[in-house]
Design an enzyme around this catalytic site. Structure first.
Site, PDB file in Angstrom:
ATOM      1  CE  LYS A 294      -1.909   3.102   2.805  1.00 16.21           C
ATOM      2  NZ  LYS A 294      -1.986   4.142   1.816  1.00 16.21           N
TER       3      LYS A 294
ATOM      4  CB  CYS B  14      12.446  10.428   8.351  1.00 16.42           C
ATOM      5  SG  CYS B  14      13.174   9.068   7.483  1.00 16.42           S
TER       6      CYS B  14
ATOM      7  N   GLY C  44       2.531   4.936  13.022  1.00 18.65           N
ATOM      8  CA  GLY C  44       3.429   3.857  13.438  1.00 18.65           C
ATOM      9  C   GLY C  44       2.957   3.185  14.723  1.00 18.65           C
TER      10      GLY C  44
ATOM     11  CD  GLU D 204      13.502   2.896  10.060  1.00 22.03           C
ATOM     12  OE1 GLU D 204      13.703   4.016  10.578  1.00 22.03           O
ATOM     13  OE2 GLU D 204      14.157   1.880  10.323  1.00 22.03           O
TER      14      GLU D 204
ATOM     15  CD  GLU E 183       9.735  13.945  11.160  1.00 25.26           C
ATOM     16  OE1 GLU E 183       8.729  13.250  11.339  1.00 25.26           O
ATOM     17  OE2 GLU E 183      10.782  13.526  10.627  1.00 25.26           O
TER      18      GLU E 183
HETATM   19  C1  UN1 Z   1      17.979   9.245   2.799  1.00 29.53           C
HETATM   20  O1  UN1 Z   1      18.173  10.174   3.577  1.00 29.53           O
HETATM   21  O2  UN1 Z   1      18.713   9.016   1.850  1.00 29.53           O
HETATM   22  O3  UN1 Z   1      11.677   8.879   4.945  1.00 29.53           O
HETATM   23  C2  UN1 Z   1      16.870   8.290   2.970  1.00 29.53           C
HETATM   24  C3  UN1 Z   1      12.870   9.144   4.949  1.00 29.53           C
HETATM   25  C4  UN1 Z   1      13.829   8.017   5.137  1.00 29.53           C
HETATM   26  C5  UN1 Z   1      14.710   7.810   3.977  1.00 29.53           C
HETATM   27  C6  UN1 Z   1      15.861   8.726   3.958  1.00 29.53           C
HETATM   28  N1  UN1 Z   1      13.128   6.820   5.436  1.00 29.53           N
HETATM   29  O4  UN1 Z   1      13.238  10.284   4.813  1.00 29.53           O
END
Ligand code: UN1
Length: 477
Positions: free
Chosen positions: A171, A280, A229, A246, A379
């Site tokens: 998804k 992230c 999450g 994550e 964030e």
């Molecule tokens: C990166 O910084 O190359 O959602 C990858 C995000 C992370 C991936 C970052 N899971 O920003």
């Protein structure tokens, strides 16, 4: 317009569709994408479950060949797919093409991993008994991906899931169905048996929820917000299901007096503002020691003057639009919150007008921020960063670690002593020295600590920890 459909049990299905809108130009419809219902999601899970026994025992060469073919096609179509990515998500064309190449490399890597599956044999503590330790696929894996990496994150979840013999219900985020559809189409044509990979585009509250509620989804891997999450976690505990999360970050980037100023500024601008700050792994806390503080802030201001915010598809654009109105409102709110809290908006932060209607925001840099302010704790997920002035390295490290998150942590310094100490003491899954906090390799573990992540690492050979279960077999004789 033709409808891009969902793939369920090897058939393209679905007529109920929504528009996929270009954030650089909201008059531009990227395409129409089918919306799966809860019943569709259930049908996809049934199909994945039915396909599992045969796929889990499929030859590793078959898996290798399909993943290889996928890697090759993605690479051959990098310009077209990179353009689709930038058009639906809003990161620049260079970033979109770069991410597409990365997706190809990930499929290539896991094509190789399929051939490198291994276990251990060792003697039992009892005589005449041998022990074999092997890894087996988990079963049906639910994959839920965010909008900010529309091709790389699906790749780094789908590729290992398939390489290790799992079947998949995928998804993608509602805002970026285009890249998701494209890679599922490529994998399907590369020869995946029906039901091994199912695509269910649609709402989290409908499709995602159906996946969370199903006892037949054996594992869920999720990248996205902390709030969602936690929902994935509690629903998964209920079913005794394996899960991997994550989530957010509030990544620090420390700049010490002895840093090379050019390296520090480049890394800070990249960390804070590239991909419109929507990573992230982005850094929104620039923690700067007082000897270099004023020079750093002045150099950032100078550098930011040359950042071109504009249409993601235009060649001279450095920073594309924010992904949608909701995210833009959130960024603007945080800029107001920062001002109210007493931080000084030193540069940027204004909405920008361009030839086309889009969600354009000039990157914002606050100074005189403290680590207690909401802009330093929550964030934002946009091109908004704050400079926090500190006395020395010790205070910098303490502030870097003073956060509920722990994904990526960076430092700019010429001192081996401080770099070494920082690598050991940063409370983060990834540490970057004289490099941006974002922008990671595809062949090494990715993930964080504290509130940022849960479960085994993603990517590289460590991915097997999530996508396989260990079996210990004893044989007498
Ligand atoms: C990166 O910084 O190359 O959602 C990858 C995000 C992370 C991936 C970052 N899971 O920003």
């Amino acid at each position: 317009m033709t409808i891009h459909q969902n793939l369920i049990a090897g058939e393209w299905v679905g007529s109920d569709a929504i528009n996929n809108i270009n954030p650089s130009n909201t008059n531009d419809v990227v395409g129409d994408y089918a919306q799966a219902s809860a019943e569709d999601a259930m049908a996809a899970i049934v199909a994945a479950k039915a396909a599992f026994p045969a796929w889990s025992r499929s030859g590793i060469l078959e898996r290798h060949a399909i993943l290889r073919k996928t890697a090759d096609e993605i690479l051959a179509r990098k310009d077209e797919l990179g353009r689709l990515l930038s058009r639906e998500e809003g990161k620049t064309l260079a970033e979109g093409i770069g991410e597409t190449v990365r997706a190809s490399q990930i499929f290539d890597f896991f094509a190789g991993e399929a051939l490198r599956l291994s276990g251990e044999t060792l003697p039992s503590v009892r005589p005449n008994i041998g022990v074999e330790i092997s890894r087996e696929p988990v079963g049906v894996v639910g994959i839920i991906t965010p909008w900010n990496f529309p091709i790389a994150i699906p790749a780094w979840k789908i590729a290992p899931a398939l390489a290790y013999g799992n079947t998949v219900v995928f998804k993608p985020a509602e805002l970026v169905p285009g890249c998701a559809h494209a890679i599922v189409d490529i994998l399907h044509r590369a020869g995946l048996p029906k039901g091994v990979l199912n695509l269910v585009m649609g709402k989290g509250s409908v499709v995602g929820q159906a996946m969370l509620d199903s006892p037949d989804v054996d594992a869920i891997t999720f990248t996205g917000s902390t709030v969602t999450g936690k929902r994935v976690a509690s629903a998964s505990i209920e079913h005794n299901r394996k899960f991997q999360l994550e989530m957010g970050g509030k990544n620090p980037f420390v700049i010490l007096d002895d840093a090379d100023l050019d390296i520090a500024v480049e890394a800070a601008v990249n960390s804070a503002f590239f991909s419109t700050g929507q990573r992230c792994t982005a850094s929104s806390r620039l923690i700067v020691t007082e000897g270099i503080h004023d020079r750093f802030v002045a150099a950032m201001g100078e550098r930011m003057k040359h950042l071109v915010v504009g249409d993601a598809l235009k060649a001279d654009t450095h920073i594309g639009p924010v992904v949608d109105q909701k995210q833009l409102d959130q960024d603007v709110d945080y800029i107001a919150i920062g001002k109210r809290e007493g931080a000084r908006l030193a540069f940027g932060g204004d909405l920008a007008r361009r030839d086309t209607p889009g969600f354009y925001l000039q990157p914002a840099l606050f100074t005189e921020a403290t680590n207690r302010m909401r802009i330093s704790r929550e964030e934002i997920f946009g091109p908004v960063a704050a400079v926090i002035r500190v006395r020395d390295y010790d205070e910098a490290l303490a502030i870097a670690n003073d956060t509920p998150f722990g994904l990526s942590s960076g430092i700019a310094t010429a001192s081996l002593k401080h770099a070494t100490h920082f690598k050991r003491h940063a409370e983060a899954g990834m540490v970057m020295v004289n490099l941006p906090t974002a922008g990671v390799d595809f062949h090494v573990p990715f993930g964080g600590r504290k509130q940022s992540s849960y479960g085994p690492r993603e990517q590289g050979k460590y991915a097997s920890e999530f996508y396989t279960v260990v079996k210990t077999a004893y044989t007498f004789g």
